[in-house]
Design a protein around this motif. Structure first.
Motif, PDB file in Angstrom:
ATOM      1  N   UNK A 150       0.837  -1.207   0.000  1.00  0.00           N
ATOM      2  CA  UNK A 150       0.000   0.000   0.000  1.00  0.00           C
ATOM      3  C   UNK A 150       0.868   1.253   0.000  1.00  0.00           C
ATOM      4  N   UNK A 151       1.954   1.239   0.785  1.00  0.00           N
ATOM      5  CA  UNK A 151       2.857   2.396   0.844  1.00  0.00           C
ATOM      6  C   UNK A 151       3.499   2.673  -0.515  1.00  0.00           C
ATOM      7  N   UNK A 152       3.944   1.618  -1.200  1.00  0.00           N
ATOM      8  CA  UNK A 152       4.540   1.784  -2.531  1.00  0.00           C
ATOM      9  C   UNK A 152       3.525   2.347  -3.523  1.00  0.00           C
ATOM     10  N   UNK A 153       2.281   1.877  -3.420  1.00  0.00           N
ATOM     11  CA  UNK A 153       1.224   2.388  -4.298  1.00  0.00           C
ATOM     12  C   UNK A 153       0.992   3.872  -4.055  1.00  0.00           C
ATOM     13  N   UNK A 154       0.970   4.281  -2.799  1.00  0.00           N
ATOM     14  CA  UNK A 154       0.826   5.699  -2.471  1.00  0.00           C
ATOM     15  C   UNK A 154       2.002   6.518  -2.992  1.00  0.00           C
ATOM     16  N   UNK A 155       3.217   5.971  -2.847  1.00  0.00           N
ATOM     17  CA  UNK A 155       4.406   6.675  -3.334  1.00  0.00           C
ATOM     18  C   UNK A 155       4.354   6.871  -4.847  1.00  0.00           C
ATOM     19  N   UNK A 156       3.695   5.956  -5.539  1.00  0.00           N
ATOM     20  CA  UNK A 156       3.535   6.086  -6.983  1.00  0.00           C
ATOM     21  C   UNK A 156       2.423   7.030  -7.377  1.00  0.00           C
ATOM     22  N   UNK A 157       1.760   7.622  -6.399  1.00  0.00           N
ATOM     23  CA  UNK A 157       0.678   8.554  -6.682  1.00  0.00           C
ATOM     24  C   UNK A 157      -0.649   7.865  -6.948  1.00  0.00           C
ATOM     25  N   UNK A 158      -0.738   6.579  -6.628  1.00  0.00           N
ATOM     26  CA  UNK A 158      -1.963   5.821  -6.872  1.00  0.00           C
ATOM     27  C   UNK A 158      -2.752   5.579  -5.605  1.00  0.00           C
ATOM     28  N   UNK A 159      -3.810   4.798  -5.753  1.00  0.00           N
ATOM     29  CA  UNK A 159      -4.641   4.410  -4.619  1.00  0.00           C
ATOM     30  C   UNK A 159      -5.049   2.967  -4.821  1.00  0.00           C
ATOM     31  N   UNK A 160      -5.142   2.204  -3.744  1.00  0.00           N
ATOM     32  CA  UNK A 160      -5.505   0.794  -3.860  1.00  0.00           C
ATOM     33  C   UNK A 160      -7.011   0.590  -3.957  1.00  0.00           C
ATOM     34  N   UNK A 161      -7.784   1.658  -3.837  1.00  0.00           N
ATOM     35  CA  UNK A 161      -9.232   1.533  -3.956  1.00  0.00           C
ATOM     36  C   UNK A 161      -9.815   0.783  -2.781  1.00  0.00           C
ATOM     37  N   UNK A 162     -10.688  -0.188  -3.063  1.00  0.00           N
ATOM     38  CA  UNK A 162     -11.275  -0.983  -1.988  1.00  0.00           C
ATOM     39  C   UNK A 162     -12.070  -0.144  -1.010  1.00  0.00           C
TER      40      UNK A 162
END
Length: 320
Positions: A150-162
């Protein structure tokens, strides 16, 4: 012309880097869930926690029981993504689309093709190991992967949704702080999981795992702060100001300043923003003005419109 080409290449590489972070983060998330949480029926909140609770309710926890966790989780993720598209807008959908796509592809792949749950034998090397220790170890391993993902996804400017969709909807329409909404949703999922399984040990382990995951997200992404205060000095202050107002939906303060060395007139922008906007904010300023002076500090507490409301005597309200 060379500087423009160099900048263009940097932008391309930066975008590729962000995409790779989102892909790696989502794969890390689904791997941890498939390899450790699903086999041991550990409910730690989120979409996967809901799916595991439904699995336990329909088929139980026996080894020979049919596994529908991936089907339920992927279905819920897609449904919540569609809800987010209509109620939270295109911006949220764009930030979430890639992660949802990777989640949909990799979660069933890890469970049904690669059988990652068979890769690790947590009882190996121990005689008469206590099952409670095995469940705790699985929760720690699984949520370590989830937190890092989740942290890596945030760092990429994304969101995991859900369940983030549900939390943002509660924030938008019920004025409940996002962090509180997320906590309430995850806690509710864990409680429902306990009611279904009636296994207190697994429920407690789920809480511990959720805490580990949240801790890793905070430490890896932006520490423990939810908000930041940024000061920007740039000749492109009008463009930056418009971006903050229109894209980040935040207000700014424009301050007239004088350069201590140059003695020239300057415009200084002061803005407060949340951690999910950090990457988008920094990337835009670097794109518009690579020479801009930026100072960013973690905010201990922010009160006012758009954040936590000011306290009044005898009453406290929170709003984000």
């Amino acid at each position: 012309m060379r500087s423009k080409k160099t900048l263009s290449k940097k932008e391309i590489m930066k975008n590729v880097y962000h995409v790779l972070l989102i892909i790696a983060g989502t794969i890390c998330l689904t791997f941890g869930t498939a390899a450790f949480l699903t086999p041991y029926h550990i409910v730690t909140g989120g979409v996967s926690g809901i799916a595991i609770a439904i699995q336990n309710a329909v088929y139980g926890t026996a080894e020979e029981a049919k596994n529908i966790v991936d089907i339920v989780a992927v279905s819920l993720n897609i449904i919540l993504f569609i809800i987010g598209f209509f109620f939270l807008g295109k911006k949220f959908s764009l930030q979430t689309f890639l992660s949802v796509l990777i989640y949909t592809a990799t979660f069933p792949l890890f469970i049904r093709v690669f059988h990652v749950d068979q890769w690790f034998n947590l009882e190996s090397g121990y005689n008469n190991v206590d099952p409670r220790f095995t469940i705790l170890l699985a929760a720690l391993c699984g949520n370590t992967f989830v937190g890092i993902g989740v942290a890596l996804t945030f760092l990429g400017g994304g969101s995991t949704g859900g369940v983030d969709v549900l939390a943002l909807l509660l924030n938008k329409y019920c004025k409940i702080k996002t962090s509180i909404a997320t906590f309430v949703i995850d806690a509710s999922v864990i409680i429902i999981g306990f009611i279904i399984s009636k296994d207190l040990v697994t429920a407690i382990v789920g809480v511990i795992g959720a805490f580990v995951s949240a801790l890793l997200i905070d430490k890896i992404f932006v520490g423990t702060s939810e908000s930041f205060i940024a000061t920007i000095v740039s000749d492109h202050y009008e463009e930056i100001n418009d971006f903050v107002i229109r894209e980040l939906d935040r207000s700014t303060t424009m301050i007239n300043a004088i350069g201590g060395y140059s003695k020239g007139d300057k415009k200084m922008i002061r803005v407060v923003f949340g951690k999910k906007e950090y990457t988008q904010f920094i990337d835009y300023i670097r794109k518009v003005d690579p020479n801009a002076f930026i100072s960013i500090a973690k905010a201990h507490e922010i009160r006012g419109e758009g954040f936590t409301e000011a306290k009044t005597v005898g009453m406290e309200k929170e709003n984000e």
